[in-house]
Design a protein around this motif. Structure first.
Motif, PDB file in Angstrom:
ATOM      1  N   ASP A  34       0.682  -1.370  -0.091  1.00  0.00           N
ATOM      2  CA  ASP A  34       0.315   0.083   0.018  1.00  0.00           C
ATOM      3  C   ASP A  34       0.971   1.196  -0.005  1.00  0.00           C
ATOM      4  OD1 ASP A  34      -2.267  -1.252  -0.158  1.00  0.00           O
ATOM      5  OD2 ASP A  34      -2.719  -1.231   2.059  1.00  0.00           O
ATOM      6  N   GLU A 118      -8.904  -8.406   5.016  1.00  0.00           N
ATOM      7  CA  GLU A 118      -9.050  -7.209   4.054  1.00  0.00           C
ATOM      8  C   GLU A 118      -9.801  -7.320   3.065  1.00  0.00           C
ATOM      9  OE1 GLU A 118      -4.763  -4.938   4.587  1.00  0.00           O
ATOM     10  OE2 GLU A 118      -4.790  -6.842   3.643  1.00  0.00           O
ATOM     11  N   GLU A 144      -8.899  -1.043   7.209  1.00  0.00           N
ATOM     12  CA  GLU A 144      -8.804  -0.059   6.110  1.00  0.00           C
ATOM     13  C   GLU A 144      -9.605  -0.683   4.930  1.00  0.00           C
ATOM     14  OE1 GLU A 144      -8.577   3.000   7.524  1.00  0.00           O
ATOM     15  OE2 GLU A 144      -7.771   2.316   9.259  1.00  0.00           O
ATOM     16  N   ASP A 145      -9.053  -1.683   4.439  1.00  0.00           N
ATOM     17  CA  ASP A 145      -9.215  -2.265   3.131  1.00  0.00           C
ATOM     18  C   ASP A 145     -10.646  -2.727   3.204  1.00  0.00           C
ATOM     19  OD1 ASP A 145      -6.724  -2.596   1.138  1.00  0.00           O
ATOM     20  OD2 ASP A 145      -6.068  -2.296   3.422  1.00  0.00           O
ATOM     21  N   ALA A 148     -13.427  -0.325   2.586  1.00  0.00           N
ATOM     22  CA  ALA A 148     -13.274  -0.020   1.426  1.00  0.00           C
ATOM     23  C   ALA A 148     -13.792  -0.606   0.462  1.00  0.00           C
ATOM     24  CB  ALA A 148     -11.811   0.481   1.127  1.00  0.00           C
ATOM     25  N   THR A 154     -16.635   4.162   7.010  1.00  0.00           N
ATOM     26  CA  THR A 154     -15.382   4.271   7.984  1.00  0.00           C
ATOM     27  C   THR A 154     -15.486   2.835   8.680  1.00  0.00           C
ATOM     28  OG1 THR A 154     -14.546   5.403   9.909  1.00  0.00           O
ATOM     29  CG2 THR A 154     -16.840   5.506   9.538  1.00  0.00           C
ATOM     30  N   SER A 155     -14.524   2.574   9.679  1.00  0.00           N
ATOM     31  CA  SER A 155     -14.679   1.452  10.455  1.00  0.00           C
ATOM     32  C   SER A 155     -14.656   1.942  12.018  1.00  0.00           C
ATOM     33  CB  SER A 155     -13.246   0.554  10.170  1.00  0.00           C
ATOM     34  OG  SER A 155     -12.225   1.305  10.431  1.00  0.00           O
ATOM     35  N   ARG A 156     -14.753   3.165  12.196  1.00  0.00           N
ATOM     36  CA  ARG A 156     -14.763   3.626  13.466  1.00  0.00           C
ATOM     37  C   ARG A 156     -15.786   4.727  13.811  1.00  0.00           C
ATOM     38  NH1 ARG A 156      -9.381   2.981  15.661  1.00  0.00           N
ATOM     39  NH2 ARG A 156      -7.749   2.198  13.955  1.00  0.00           N
ATOM     40  N   TYR A 162     -13.852   1.193  17.241  1.00  0.00           N
ATOM     41  CA  TYR A 162     -14.545   0.482  16.018  1.00  0.00           C
ATOM     42  C   TYR A 162     -15.907   0.108  15.888  1.00  0.00           C
ATOM     43  CZ  TYR A 162      -9.657  -0.776  15.108  1.00  0.00           C
ATOM     44  OH  TYR A 162      -8.272  -0.580  14.665  1.00  0.00           O
ATOM     45  N   TYR A 166     -16.515  -4.402  12.587  1.00  0.00           N
ATOM     46  CA  TYR A 166     -15.232  -4.449  12.493  1.00  0.00           C
ATOM     47  C   TYR A 166     -15.043  -4.872  14.050  1.00  0.00           C
ATOM     48  CZ  TYR A 166     -16.112  -2.259   8.449  1.00  0.00           C
ATOM     49  OH  TYR A 166     -16.621  -2.109   7.116  1.00  0.00           O
ATOM     50  N   THR A 187      -3.803  -4.799  15.084  1.00  0.00           N
ATOM     51  CA  THR A 187      -3.525  -3.783  13.755  1.00  0.00           C
ATOM     52  C   THR A 187      -3.146  -2.435  14.406  1.00  0.00           C
ATOM     53  OG1 THR A 187      -4.510  -3.154  11.477  1.00  0.00           O
ATOM     54  CG2 THR A 187      -5.981  -2.719  13.747  1.00  0.00           C
ATOM     55  N   PRO A 190      -3.526   4.187  13.800  1.00  0.00           N
ATOM     56  CA  PRO A 190      -3.235   5.321  12.710  1.00  0.00           C
ATOM     57  C   PRO A 190      -2.982   6.804  13.388  1.00  0.00           C
ATOM     58  CG  PRO A 190      -5.505   5.087  12.505  1.00  0.00           C
ATOM     59  CD  PRO A 190      -5.155   4.110  13.750  1.00  0.00           C
TER      60      PRO A 190
END
Length: 279
Positions: A34, A118, A144-145, A148, A154-156, A162, A166, A187, A190
């Protein structure tokens, strides 16, 4: 191989390789996926090939591109001669993906770390990693993936937690790893400069049964290592628990510090002592 911290380093930034290796991380992950633009892939492969031929004291993993990317053969051709300590497989979809990667690796004995959540299909394969337990050193996940890939925004939640889908995937990854008898690796977090948030995240990870975590910046490494290293107090308590049961193996429960301690606590104590012996 027991790890606490795995630090991602973009493979097209060879100027960061030595810094990453000197960060205190138990392993660095040189990333060909990525973080590297298509135009820079070959330069990144060349940088990895050169770096892996140097002497090293930190474990070096390589994250290759996905099995169906059309790039993994070139990635492995660059990485395998230098004998990396592991291959990180993105977009993994269960034991079949690991076996497919092993076929490409050939005779080289290199452990695999699948990123196991993912794609939508990957979620339904999380229970299969025990089938290739001898080939993998852990199971980790990504947040993230997957959103998407299904069109989620979003996942959060707004507070950083989360969302329920997720949280479920995270939990399944945790149990998948423990079923396989390998490390459950949390994981990334970020928000690089949010040290308070990282601390909360780490406390939850260790509480829930994760044993290591991936990092995206060197500043996160010290906190991650600390979170997954048993403290002196934890070790002392574990030693006392083991000593109490060893004194009379017929006991199913003992009293310690005014609390009743049973066999599951003994198992936890032995796990703590095992981990403490690795660091």
């Amino acid at each position: 191989m027991m790890l606490r911290s795995l630090l991602f380093v973009p493979a097209d930034r060879p100027d960061r390789f030595a810094k990453g290796a000197g960060s205190g991380a138990d392993a660095i992950i040189l990333d060909l996926e990525d973080s590297v633009a298509l135009a820079s892939k070959q330069m990144a492969r060349d940088a990895i090939a050169e770096f892996l031929l140097e002497s090293r004291t930190t474990k070096v993993f390589v994250r290759v591109n996905p099995l169906d990317s059309g790039m993994i053969d070139a990635d492995l051709a660059a990485a395998l001669p230098g004998k990396p300590d592991g291959i990180v497989l993105p977009k993994a979809e269960g034991a079949n993906s690991v076996q497919a990667l092993l076929a490409l690796i050939g005779d080289a004995s290199i452990p695999v770390l699948p990123i196991a959540t993912e794609t939508p299909a990957s979620v339904f394969e999380l229970g299969t990693y025990y089938q290739c337990r001898d080939a993998i050193m852990g199971v980790t996940w990504g947040a993230e993936d997957l959103p998407a890939s299904i069109g989620a925004s979003t996942s959060r939640e707004e507070d950083g937690r989360y969302t329920p889908p997720y949280e479920m995937v995270r939990s399944l990854t945790l149990f998948s790893a423990h079923r396989a008898g390998v490390q459950a690796i949390e994981t990334v977090f970020p928000d690089i400069w949010n040290t308070e948030g990282l601390g909360v995240y780490l406390n939850c990870a260790r509480r829930d049964g994760f044993t290591a975590m991936m990092a995206i910046h060197p500043t996160q490494v010290t906190a991650i290592n600390g979170a997954f290293t048993p403290t002196e107090a934890e070790v002392a308590h574990a030693q006392e628990v083991v000593a109490r049961f060893d004194a009379d193996p017929s006991l199913g429960v003992v009293q310690l510090g005014g609390k009743m301690i049973d066999r599951p606590h003994l198992k936890i104590a032995r796990t703590i002592l095992s981990r403490a012996g690795n660091f």
